[in-house]
Design a protein around this motif. Structure first.
Motif, PDB file in Angstrom:
ATOM      1  N   VAL A 125       0.823  -1.226   0.000  1.00  0.00           N
ATOM      2  CA  VAL A 125       0.000   0.000   0.000  1.00  0.00           C
ATOM      3  C   VAL A 125       0.856   1.276   0.000  1.00  0.00           C
ATOM      4  N   LEU A 126       2.175   1.123   0.111  1.00  0.00           N
ATOM      5  CA  LEU A 126       3.027   2.315   0.172  1.00  0.00           C
ATOM      6  C   LEU A 126       3.119   2.947  -1.211  1.00  0.00           C
ATOM      7  N   ARG A 127       3.100   4.280  -1.205  1.00  0.00           N
ATOM      8  CA  ARG A 127       3.093   4.979  -2.493  1.00  0.00           C
ATOM      9  C   ARG A 127       4.495   5.407  -2.933  1.00  0.00           C
ATOM     10  N   GLY A 128       5.469   5.163  -2.096  1.00  0.00           N
ATOM     11  CA  GLY A 128       6.837   5.517  -2.489  1.00  0.00           C
ATOM     12  C   GLY A 128       7.431   6.602  -1.627  1.00  0.00           C
ATOM     13  N   GLY A 129       8.769   6.599  -1.553  1.00  0.00           N
ATOM     14  CA  GLY A 129       9.469   7.581  -0.742  1.00  0.00           C
ATOM     15  C   GLY A 129       9.363   7.277   0.740  1.00  0.00           C
ATOM     16  N   THR A 130       8.905   6.068   1.085  1.00  0.00           N
ATOM     17  CA  THR A 130       8.703   5.717   2.497  1.00  0.00           C
ATOM     18  C   THR A 130       9.946   5.026   3.065  1.00  0.00           C
ATOM     19  N   ASP A 131      10.285   5.368   4.320  1.00  0.00           N
ATOM     20  CA  ASP A 131      11.326   4.631   5.039  1.00  0.00           C
ATOM     21  C   ASP A 131      10.635   3.583   5.897  1.00  0.00           C
ATOM     22  N   VAL A 132      11.051   2.322   5.726  1.00  0.00           N
ATOM     23  CA  VAL A 132      10.479   1.229   6.519  1.00  0.00           C
ATOM     24  C   VAL A 132      11.570   0.694   7.448  1.00  0.00           C
ATOM     25  N   PHE A 133      11.304   0.756   8.759  1.00  0.00           N
ATOM     26  CA  PHE A 133      12.234   0.216   9.756  1.00  0.00           C
ATOM     27  C   PHE A 133      11.634  -1.078  10.281  1.00  0.00           C
TER      28      PHE A 133
ATOM     29  N   SER B 290      19.054 -11.579   9.443  1.00  0.00           N
ATOM     30  CA  SER B 290      18.634 -10.348   8.760  1.00  0.00           C
ATOM     31  C   SER B 290      18.725 -10.467   7.239  1.00  0.00           C
ATOM     32  N   SER B 291      19.752 -11.170   6.739  1.00  0.00           N
ATOM     33  CA  SER B 291      19.897 -11.310   5.275  1.00  0.00           C
ATOM     34  C   SER B 291      18.747 -12.148   4.711  1.00  0.00           C
ATOM     35  N   ASP B 292      18.429 -13.249   5.413  1.00  0.00           N
ATOM     36  CA  ASP B 292      17.328 -14.102   4.939  1.00  0.00           C
ATOM     37  C   ASP B 292      16.013 -13.325   4.932  1.00  0.00           C
ATOM     38  N   VAL B 293      15.793 -12.529   5.999  1.00  0.00           N
ATOM     39  CA  VAL B 293      14.540 -11.756   6.074  1.00  0.00           C
ATOM     40  C   VAL B 293      14.473 -10.792   4.896  1.00  0.00           C
ATOM     41  N   ARG B 294      15.555 -10.092   4.676  1.00  0.00           N
ATOM     42  CA  ARG B 294      15.578  -9.106   3.587  1.00  0.00           C
ATOM     43  C   ARG B 294      15.378  -9.787   2.239  1.00  0.00           C
ATOM     44  N   ASN B 295      16.081 -10.914   2.035  1.00  0.00           N
ATOM     45  CA  ASN B 295      15.982 -11.614   0.745  1.00  0.00           C
ATOM     46  C   ASN B 295      14.592 -12.204   0.514  1.00  0.00           C
ATOM     47  N   GLY B 296      13.853 -12.418   1.599  1.00  0.00           N
ATOM     48  CA  GLY B 296      12.505 -12.975   1.471  1.00  0.00           C
ATOM     49  C   GLY B 296      11.439 -11.932   1.172  1.00  0.00           C
ATOM     50  N   LEU B 297      11.836 -10.680   1.136  1.00  0.00           N
ATOM     51  CA  LEU B 297      10.854  -9.608   0.899  1.00  0.00           C
ATOM     52  C   LEU B 297      11.062  -8.996  -0.484  1.00  0.00           C
ATOM     53  N   THR B 298       9.967  -8.579  -1.092  1.00  0.00           N
ATOM     54  CA  THR B 298      10.073  -7.801  -2.328  1.00  0.00           C
ATOM     55  C   THR B 298       9.853  -6.347  -1.934  1.00  0.00           C
ATOM     56  N   ILE B 299      10.929  -5.589  -1.956  1.00  0.00           N
ATOM     57  CA  ILE B 299      10.836  -4.190  -1.524  1.00  0.00           C
ATOM     58  C   ILE B 299      10.555  -3.328  -2.752  1.00  0.00           C
ATOM     59  N   PRO B 300       9.455  -2.572  -2.735  1.00  0.00           N
ATOM     60  CA  PRO B 300       9.194  -1.688  -3.882  1.00  0.00           C
ATOM     61  C   PRO B 300      10.392  -0.752  -4.118  1.00  0.00           C
ATOM     62  N   GLU B 301      10.611  -0.426  -5.373  1.00  0.00           N
ATOM     63  CA  GLU B 301      11.810   0.321  -5.774  1.00  0.00           C
ATOM     64  C   GLU B 301      12.030   1.611  -4.972  1.00  0.00           C
TER      65      GLU B 301
END
Ligand SMILES: NC(=O)c1ccc[n+]([C@@H]2O[C@H](COP(=O)([O-])OP(=O)(O)OC[C@H]3O[C@@H](n4cnc5c(N)ncnc54)[C@H](OP(=O)(O)O)[C@@H]3O)[C@@H](O)[C@H]2O)c1
Length: 175
Positions: free
Chosen positions: A96-104, A113-124
Motif C-alpha cells: 500500500v506504500l506509495r513511495g518515498g517511504t522509510d520502513v524500519f 537479517s539477510s534471509d529476512v531481507r531476501n525474502g521480501l520484495t521491496i518496492p523500488e
C-alpha cells in the motif's frame, strides 16, 4: 503533517511511537487490544491514533490501513514489529506504500537479517532498514533489552538512517 505507521506500537515500541508524535508525525498504531492501545493514544490524542486489527489477516489489514491513509495521507515512515507467524503482514503493508517511504523492520535476536531481507520484495522507491534486537551484558550476566532500550534503539536507527542497526549485542551478526 507527516504520517507514520507503527505496527505493534502499543507494546515495547510505545516509546518510539510517542517520540515520533513529539517530533511532528501523526502516528497510526496497529494492535488488537483496545484497552492497552488507549493507555497509549490518550497520552497524545491529537497525534496518536489506533488501528485495531489482527495483522495476521492481510485482507482486514489492507482494509484497515485505508482510513488512516485517507485522513492523514500516505505513510512517510513505517516501524514494523511483526511476529514471525504473520508472514503476509509486511508484504501487505509494503503493497500500500506509495513511495518515498522509510520502513524500519524490527527483528528479534534469532532472525537472520539477510534471509529476512531476501525474502521480501521491496518496492523500488521504498527505503528498507532493519533494527535487530539483541541482549545486554551487565556485570557478566546476559539479559534481554528493556522496553526503553528497545524504543531508544529504534529512535537511534531512525535518526542514523542506517540500513542495519543492532540494539545491544547480537550473536552471529549477519550484516
Ligand atoms: N532481544 C530482545 O531483547 C527482545 C526481542 C523481542 C522481544 N523481547 C521482549 O519480549 C517481550 C514480548 O514480545 P512481544 O512481541 O509480546 O512485544 P510487545 O511489543 O510487548 O507486544 C507486541 C505488540 O504487537 C501487537 N501485536 C501482537 N500480535 C499482533 C497481531 N496479531 N495483530 C496486531 N497487533 C499485534 C501487540 O498489541 P496487541 O497485544 O494489542 O495485539 C503489541 O503492540 C517484549 O516485551 C520484549 O521485552 C525482547
Amino acid at each position: 503533517m507527516k504520517h507514520a505507521l507503527v505496527i505493534g506500537g502499543s507494546g515495547m515500541l510505545a516509546g518510539a511511537a510517542l517520540w515520533l508524535a513529539e517530533i511532528g508525525y501523526h502516528v497510526s498504531i496497529i494492535g488488537r487490544d483496545a484497552k492497552k492501545m488507549s493507555r497509549l493514544t490518550k497520552r497524545l490524542p491529537d497525534r496518536l491514533s489506533a488501528i485495531l486489527v489482527d495483522y495476521r489477516d492481510d485482507l482486514r489489514l489492507k482494509e484497515a490501513l485505508r482510513r488512516p491513509m485517507a485522513i492523514h495521507g500516505d505513510f512517510d515512515l513505517v516501524v514494523a514489529w511483526i511476529h514471525s507467524d504473520a508472514t503476509d503482514a509486511l508484504p501487505c503493508v509494503l503493497s500500500v506504500l506509495r513511495g518515498g517511504t522509510d520502513v524500519f523492520h524490527v527483528l528479534g535476536s534469532r532472525s537472520n537479517s539477510s534471509d529476512v531481507r531476501n525474502g521480501l520484495t521491496i518496492p523500488e522507491d521504498v527505503r528498507y532498514h532493519q533494527v535487530q534486537l539483541g541482549y545486554q551484558v551487565v556485570k557478566g550476566q546476559r539479559r534481554w533489552l528493556t522496553h526503553e532500550e528497545i524504543a531508544r534503539g529504534v529512535v537511534e536507527a531512525i535518526q542514523g538512517n542506517k540500513t542495519y542497526h543492532a540494539v545491544g549485542m547480537i550473536e552471529n551478526e549477519s550484516v
